[in-house]
Write an enzyme that holds these catalytic residues in place. Structure first.
Site, PDB file in Angstrom:
ATOM      1  N   ASN A 149     -44.360  28.754  70.012  1.00  0.00           N
ATOM      2  CA  ASN A 149     -44.498  29.938  70.870  1.00  0.00           C
ATOM      3  C   ASN A 149     -43.096  30.382  71.244  1.00  0.00           C
ATOM      4  OD1 ASN A 149     -43.721  28.561  73.416  1.00  0.00           O
ATOM      5  ND2 ASN A 149     -45.610  27.438  73.036  1.00  0.00           N
ATOM      6  N   ASP A 165     -47.599  22.561  67.130  1.00  0.00           N
ATOM      7  CA  ASP A 165     -46.329  22.532  67.879  1.00  0.00           C
ATOM      8  C   ASP A 165     -46.201  21.209  68.648  1.00  0.00           C
ATOM      9  OD1 ASP A 165     -43.982  23.409  69.051  1.00  0.00           O
ATOM     10  OD2 ASP A 165     -44.925  24.925  70.335  1.00  0.00           O
TER      11      ASP A 165
HETATM   12  P1  ADP Z   1     -51.114  29.110  66.719  1.00  0.00           P
HETATM   13  O1  ADP Z   1     -50.797  29.165  68.187  1.00  0.00           O
HETATM   14  O2  ADP Z   1     -50.053  29.739  65.839  1.00  0.00           O
HETATM   15  O3  ADP Z   1     -52.481  29.595  66.415  1.00  0.00           O
HETATM   16  P2  ADP Z   1     -51.988  26.326  66.520  1.00  0.00           P
HETATM   17  O4  ADP Z   1     -51.162  25.089  66.488  1.00  0.00           O
HETATM   18  O5  ADP Z   1     -52.941  26.481  67.657  1.00  0.00           O
HETATM   19  O6  ADP Z   1     -50.975  27.554  66.377  1.00  0.00           O
HETATM   20  O7  ADP Z   1     -52.812  26.419  65.195  1.00  0.00           O
HETATM   21  C1  ADP Z   1     -52.256  26.755  63.948  1.00  0.00           C
HETATM   22  C2  ADP Z   1     -52.927  25.937  62.877  1.00  0.00           C
HETATM   23  O8  ADP Z   1     -52.348  24.622  62.855  1.00  0.00           O
HETATM   24  C3  ADP Z   1     -54.415  25.726  63.093  1.00  0.00           C
HETATM   25  O9  ADP Z   1     -55.056  26.062  61.885  1.00  0.00           O
HETATM   26  C4  ADP Z   1     -54.545  24.236  63.378  1.00  0.00           C
HETATM   27  O10 ADP Z   1     -55.745  23.713  62.838  1.00  0.00           O
HETATM   28  C5  ADP Z   1     -53.359  23.700  62.634  1.00  0.00           C
HETATM   29  N1  ADP Z   1     -52.854  22.375  62.994  1.00  0.00           N
HETATM   30  C6  ADP Z   1     -52.923  21.696  64.161  1.00  0.00           C
HETATM   31  N2  ADP Z   1     -52.317  20.500  64.060  1.00  0.00           N
HETATM   32  C7  ADP Z   1     -51.837  20.412  62.783  1.00  0.00           C
HETATM   33  C8  ADP Z   1     -51.127  19.435  62.010  1.00  0.00           C
HETATM   34  N3  ADP Z   1     -50.742  18.272  62.548  1.00  0.00           N
HETATM   35  N4  ADP Z   1     -50.823  19.714  60.707  1.00  0.00           N
HETATM   36  C9  ADP Z   1     -51.186  20.894  60.148  1.00  0.00           C
HETATM   37  N5  ADP Z   1     -51.847  21.846  60.816  1.00  0.00           N
HETATM   38  C10 ADP Z   1     -52.172  21.600  62.115  1.00  0.00           C
END
Ligand code: ADP
Length: 186
Positions: free
Chosen positions: A31, A41
Site C-alpha cells: 500500500n 504484503d
Molecule cells: P491487494 O491489496 O493488492 O489486493 P492482497 O495481499 O490483499 O493485495 O492480495 C493480493 C493477492 O495476493 C491475492 O490474490 C491474495 O490471494 C494473494 N496472496 C496473499 N498471500 C500471498 C502469498 N504469500 N503469495 C502469493 N500470493 C499471496
C-alpha cells in the site's frame, strides 16, 4: 504450472506462496504507506525481516514523503527471503469490485513499472502476486488479462528480463490465470 516460451523467454503461471519463490526479485502488492499491511504484503515483511521495513522507511523519507503513488514501484533488498530483491508497487483499489478504465491503466502501470525497475537493475527473473485482487477487490478475470498481457509485451521488448512468474495463492485465482494465459497464447 502453465507456461509460454518464446525466444528464450518464459511467462509462467503457477500455484504457490510468493515468499518461497527463488526468482531474483519478487513483487510486493504494497500500500502507499510502504509500512507493511495484510495479505501478501504482511507475509513478505514477516518472512523477509526488518531490513525490508527499514529500507522502505528510508525510501519514504528520501523520495516519497507522501507515500508511493498508485502504479509506481520501488526496490529494496529481500532480507531473509530467497529472492535478493523485493519490488514494492501499489495497485488500484477497485471500489465496488469494478475495474474502471482508469483503474485498469493504473494496474497496468503497477506491472509495467515493476518490470521496468527490474530491468534497470539487471534482474532477469521476477515473480508477481495477483496485484489488487485481494483486499483491493479488483475482479480477477480482467486483472489477470491485464497482468499477463503487460508481462508478455514487456518480455517481448526487453533484453534483460528473461522470466516472469505469476505465483497465485489460491486454486480459484490460479485457474483463472491459467485460462487467461491459454487465451493469450491461443
Ligand atoms: P491487494 O491489496 O493488492 O489486493 P492482497 O495481499 O490483499 O493485495 O492480495 C493480493 C493477492 O495476493 C491475492 O490474490 C491474495 O490471494 C494473494 N496472496 C496473499 N498471500 C500471498 C502469498 N504469500 N503469495 C502469493 N500470493 C499471496
Amino acid at each position: 504450472m502453465e507456461k509460454l516460451e518464446f525466444s528464450g523467454k518464459r511467462l509462467v503461471v503457477k500455484l504457490g506462496d510468493i515468499t518461497e519463490e527463488d526468482t531474483e526479485a519478487i513483487v510486493n502488492a504494497a500500500n502507499s504507506s510502504l509500512m507493511g499491511g495484510g495479505g501478501v504484503d504482511g507475509a513478505i515483511h514477516s518472512k523477509g525481516g526488518t531490513v525490508i521495513l527499514e529500507e522502505c522507511k528510508r525510501i519514504r523519507e528520501n523520495e516519497y514523503p507522501d507515500g508511493l503513488p498508485t502504479g509506481e514501484a520501488v526496490i529494496t533488498s529481500g532480507g531473509n527471503l530467497k529472492a535478493r530483491f523485493v519490488i514494492h508497487t501499489v495497485g488500484p483499489v477497485c471500489s465496488g469490485g469494478i475495474l474502471t478504465e482508469e483503474k485498469a491503466r493504473l494496474l497496468r502501470n503497477a506491472y509495467h513499472n515493476s518490470l521496468k525497475l527490474a530491468s534497470q537493475k539487471g534482474i532477469k527473473t521476477v515473480a508477481f502476486p495477483s496485484i489488487s485482487t485481494g483486499a483491493y477487490r479488483c475482479p480477477v478475470d480482467e486483472s489477470s488479462k491485464i497482468a499477463l498481457r503487460t508481462a508478455l509485451e514487456f518480455l517481448k521488448e526487453d533484453s534483460t528480463v528473461q522470466e516472469v512468474r505469476f505465483v497465485l495463492f489460491t486454486d480459484y485465482i490460479y485457474e483463472i490465470y491459467r485460462e487467461s494465459l491459454r487465451e493469450l497464447s491461443g
